[in-house]
Enzyme design. Structure first.
Site, PDB file in Angstrom:
ATOM      1  N   HIS A 169       0.849  -1.201   0.000  1.00 24.81           N
ATOM      2  CA  HIS A 169       0.000   0.000   0.000  1.00 24.81           C
ATOM      3  C   HIS A 169       0.880   1.245   0.000  1.00 24.81           C
ATOM      4  O   HIS A 169       2.076   1.170   0.283  1.00 24.81           O
ATOM      5  CB  HIS A 169      -0.888   0.021   1.257  1.00 24.81           C
ATOM      6  CG  HIS A 169      -0.090   0.149   2.531  1.00 24.81           C
ATOM      7  ND1 HIS A 169       0.532  -0.924   3.137  1.00 24.81           N
ATOM      8  CD2 HIS A 169       0.207   1.229   3.305  1.00 24.81           C
ATOM      9  CE1 HIS A 169       1.169  -0.518   4.224  1.00 24.81           C
ATOM     10  NE2 HIS A 169       0.994   0.797   4.341  1.00 24.81           N
ATOM     11  N   ASP A 217       0.773   5.115   1.935  1.00 24.39           N
ATOM     12  CA  ASP A 217       0.059   5.756   3.035  1.00 24.39           C
ATOM     13  C   ASP A 217      -0.664   6.988   2.481  1.00 24.39           C
ATOM     14  O   ASP A 217      -0.227   7.582   1.494  1.00 24.39           O
ATOM     15  CB  ASP A 217       1.045   6.172   4.141  1.00 24.39           C
ATOM     16  CG  ASP A 217       1.689   4.953   4.813  1.00 24.39           C
ATOM     17  OD1 ASP A 217       1.093   3.858   4.752  1.00 24.39           O
ATOM     18  OD2 ASP A 217       2.779   5.101   5.396  1.00 24.39           O
ATOM     19  N   HIS A 254       4.737   0.187  -0.143  1.00 27.89           N
ATOM     20  CA  HIS A 254       5.506  -0.615   0.810  1.00 27.89           C
ATOM     21  C   HIS A 254       4.637  -1.709   1.410  1.00 27.89           C
ATOM     22  O   HIS A 254       3.404  -1.674   1.281  1.00 27.89           O
ATOM     23  CB  HIS A 254       6.131   0.276   1.895  1.00 27.89           C
ATOM     24  CG  HIS A 254       5.133   1.125   2.631  1.00 27.89           C
ATOM     25  ND1 HIS A 254       4.553   2.244   2.088  1.00 27.89           N
ATOM     26  CD2 HIS A 254       4.613   1.010   3.872  1.00 27.89           C
ATOM     27  CE1 HIS A 254       3.716   2.783   2.952  1.00 27.89           C
ATOM     28  NE2 HIS A 254       3.733   2.045   4.055  1.00 27.89           N
ATOM     29  N   ARG A 263       7.677  -9.331  15.481  1.00 31.65           N
ATOM     30  CA  ARG A 263       8.062  -8.004  14.990  1.00 31.65           C
ATOM     31  C   ARG A 263       7.003  -7.000  15.421  1.00 31.65           C
ATOM     32  O   ARG A 263       5.809  -7.300  15.392  1.00 31.65           O
ATOM     33  CB  ARG A 263       8.159  -8.046  13.471  1.00 31.65           C
ATOM     34  CG  ARG A 263       8.407  -6.715  12.832  1.00 31.65           C
ATOM     35  CD  ARG A 263       8.832  -6.841  11.375  1.00 31.65           C
ATOM     36  NE  ARG A 263       9.276  -5.546  10.933  1.00 31.65           N
ATOM     37  CZ  ARG A 263       8.494  -4.648  10.343  1.00 31.65           C
ATOM     38  NH1 ARG A 263       7.238  -4.917  10.084  1.00 31.65           N
ATOM     39  NH2 ARG A 263       8.991  -3.460  10.016  1.00 31.65           N
TER      40      ARG A 263
HETATM   41  C1  LIG Z   1      -4.542   8.167   9.696  1.00 30.09           C
HETATM   42  C2  LIG Z   1      -4.641   6.956   9.219  1.00 30.09           C
HETATM   43  C3  LIG Z   1      -3.705   6.396   8.217  1.00 30.09           C
HETATM   44  C4  LIG Z   1      -4.234   5.001   7.988  1.00 30.09           C
HETATM   45  C5  LIG Z   1      -5.704   5.179   8.212  1.00 30.09           C
HETATM   46  C6  LIG Z   1      -5.696   5.956   9.506  1.00 30.09           C
HETATM   47  O1  LIG Z   1      -6.950   6.537   9.777  1.00 30.09           O
HETATM   48  C7  LIG Z   1      -5.277   5.055  10.659  1.00 30.09           C
HETATM   49  C8  LIG Z   1      -4.604   3.752  10.163  1.00 30.09           C
HETATM   50  C9  LIG Z   1      -3.633   4.009   9.034  1.00 30.09           C
HETATM   51  C10 LIG Z   1      -3.302   2.757   8.231  1.00 30.09           C
HETATM   52  C11 LIG Z   1      -2.170   1.920   8.841  1.00 30.09           C
HETATM   53  C12 LIG Z   1      -1.888   0.700   7.947  1.00 30.09           C
HETATM   54  C13 LIG Z   1      -1.843   1.050   6.461  1.00 30.09           C
HETATM   55  C14 LIG Z   1      -3.019   1.984   6.075  1.00 30.09           C
HETATM   56  C15 LIG Z   1      -3.060   2.200   4.576  1.00 30.09           C
HETATM   57  C16 LIG Z   1      -4.294   1.445   6.645  1.00 30.09           C
HETATM   58  O2  LIG Z   1      -5.089   0.692   6.116  1.00 30.09           O
HETATM   59  O3  LIG Z   1      -4.450   1.937   7.936  1.00 30.09           O
HETATM   60  C17 LIG Z   1      -2.897   3.273   6.881  1.00 30.09           C
HETATM   61  C18 LIG Z   1      -3.934   4.362   6.622  1.00 30.09           C
HETATM   62  C19 LIG Z   1      -3.573   5.382   5.559  1.00 30.09           C
HETATM   63  O4  LIG Z   1      -2.399   5.650   5.280  1.00 30.09           O
HETATM   64  O5  LIG Z   1      -4.533   5.946   5.018  1.00 30.09           O
HETATM   65  O1  AKG Z   2       5.332  -2.585   9.805  1.00 29.59           O
HETATM   66  C1  AKG Z   2       5.838  -2.014   8.862  1.00 29.59           C
HETATM   67  O2  AKG Z   2       7.026  -2.101   8.578  1.00 29.59           O
HETATM   68  C2  AKG Z   2       4.981  -1.189   7.935  1.00 29.59           C
HETATM   69  C3  AKG Z   2       3.795  -0.573   8.611  1.00 29.59           C
HETATM   70  C4  AKG Z   2       3.035   0.327   7.690  1.00 29.59           C
HETATM   71  O3  AKG Z   2       3.302   0.410   6.524  1.00 29.59           O
HETATM   72  C5  AKG Z   2       1.910   1.124   8.205  1.00 29.59           C
HETATM   73  O4  AKG Z   2       1.568   1.025   9.406  1.00 29.59           O
HETATM   74  O5  AKG Z   2       1.346   1.874   7.388  1.00 29.59           O
HETATM   75 FE   FE2 Z   3       2.253   2.092   5.565  1.00 28.11          FE
END
Ligand SMILES: C=C1C[C@]23C[C@@]1(O)CC[C@H]2[C@@]12CCC[C@@](C)(C(=O)O1)[C@H]2[C@@H]3C(=O)O
Ligand code: AKG
Ligand code: FE2
Length: 357
Positions: A225, A227, A287, A297
């Site tokens: 994905h 961010d 990533h 981890r």
């Molecule tokens: C602020 C945020 C970024 C995130 C969505 C969220 O509301 C909280 C969780 C975040 C996360 C973490 C894992 C990867 C990700 C793509 C997801 O599904 O939840 C990111 C979100 C993001 O970057 O939009």
């Molecule tokens: O655990 C990791 O190395 C990646 C975590 C991550 O990509 C995320 O929280 O958005």
């Molecule tokens: Fe991420």
């Protein structure tokens, strides 16, 4: 990123599908992923090493500029965050994930919630489950911490709040350095930066736990994905797992490059809103997280974004006759809503111009 092959499991809240604390001798079908080896994985050697940047380096702006352009990701030292804070945070994360599944589920996210225990939002796009558990914190952790620990919840809250404070300041500093590294002047930044000071920034903390896995090549900790943030600062414990997808010079073949854990560093990655703000000078980076056969981890993502009501579009100075604005302005909230609907097609949905004229 290949288009999404499989449908979500069902509309039953997904955390109910997650097994209790990953007690498996092998990877069950529910967690067995295909297409994990779509691109070769390279070890971080020589030119394939993610840049490591000391924030006290006199050539900082030039180094950040090169790293953002060529990699979309870099690791930082000289950031001023005390190692002791990271040790205390790590201990609290282990304490949280060691709780019984029933206890953690007392803080389970309901649909539409940002904070709490449960699957990451992108999980709903896949029929397979990821080999991980997550806990998201946005705002005060108190309400959830009181449900997790009936007695000592304040040690968790204290560390998380201290971390949040320190990371907001670091995130804000990096945001400004990244804008400087785009060639903007201090005056341009005052005019154009959606975050005035660190109190203003919207942020979320994502705690990720990746239990040891008996067959790590068949599953994934966190699917590929980008961010949605401006930038994300990631802390990882001593167990490797983070990989970024990279094509040298943006033209060569795609390869997964491991970002090794380096003690007391953070990995900074460019998110979709910086991709928009910089008018595609700095691209968000794909990533994922792999899992380990023997070691637990953990990682902590600190997501930095604009105040929720501020619209982010390409900075005027970064647009011109040869490259008009590539995206329309969006708030972080609107963009996250789009991501929950469209996942990796969300950027495409706000596109209004071509990348290169
Ligand atoms: C602020 C945020 C970024 C995130 C969505 C969220 O509301 C909280 C969780 C975040 C996360 C973490 C894992 C990867 C990700 C793509 C997801 O599904 O939840 C990111 C979100 C993001 O970057 O939009
Ligand atoms: O655990 C990791 O190395 C990646 C975590 C991550 O990509 C995320 O929280 O958005
Ligand atoms: Fe991420």
């Amino acid at each position: 990123m290949p288009s999404l092959p499989e449908k979500p499991l069902s509309n039953v809240p997904l955390q109910l599908h997650q097994p209790k604390n990953f007690q498996f001798d092998s990877v069950p079908e529910s967690h067995a992923w295909r297409d994990l080896h779509d691109h070769p994985t390279v070890d971080p050697i020589g030119p394939d090493t993610v840049p490591l940047i000391d924030l006290t380096d006199p050539k900082l702006t030039a180094k950040i500029s090169k790293a953002c352009e060529e990699w979309g990701v870099f690791q930082i030292t000289g950031h001023g965050v005390q190692p002791d804070l990271l040790t205390r945070l790590e201990a609290q994360i282990h304490r949280l994930f060691a709780l019984s599944a029933d206890r953690k589920l007392k803080t389970a996210k309901s649909p539409g919630d940002v904070s709490g225990y449960g699957l990451v939002p992108i999980s709903s796009f896949f029929s397979k489950l990821m080999w991980s558990a997550g806990f998201t914190i946005s705002g005060s952790p108190l309400h959830h911490a009181q449900k997790l620990w009936l007695d000592d919840y304040s040690s968790f809250c204290d560390v998380v709040e201290e971390f949040d404070n320190v990371m907001r300041q670091l995130g804000n500093k990096l945001l400004h350095k990244i804008l400087l590294s785009l060639g903007l002047s201090k005056e341009d930044i005052i005019r154009a930066c959606p975050v005035r000071d660190w109190h203003d920034m919207s942020a979320a903390v994502q705690l990720n736990s990746y239990p040891p896995c008996p067959d790590p090549d068949r599953t994934i900790g966190l699917a590929a994905h980008t961010d949605s943030s401006f930038l994300t600062l990631l802390y990882q414990n001593s167990v490797s797992g983070l990989q970024i997808l990279r094509s040298k010079d943006h033209t060569g073949p795609m390869r997964w490059v491991t970002v090794p854990p380096v003690p007391n560093t953070f990995t900074v990655n460019i998110g979709d809103l910086m991709h928009v703000l910089s008018n595609v000078r700095f691209r968000s980076v794909m990533h994922r997280a792999m899992v380990n056969p023997a070691k637990h981890r953990i990682s902590v993502g600190f997501f930095c974004g604009p105040p929720m009501d501020v619209k982010v579009g390409p900075i005027n100075k970064l647009t011109g006759p040869e490259r008009g604005p590539v995206y329309r302005p969006v708030t972080w909230q609107e963009y996250q809503r789009l991501r929950r609907k469209l996942f990796d097609k969300a950027l495409e949905a706000i596109k209004i111009g071509e990348e290169i004229a």
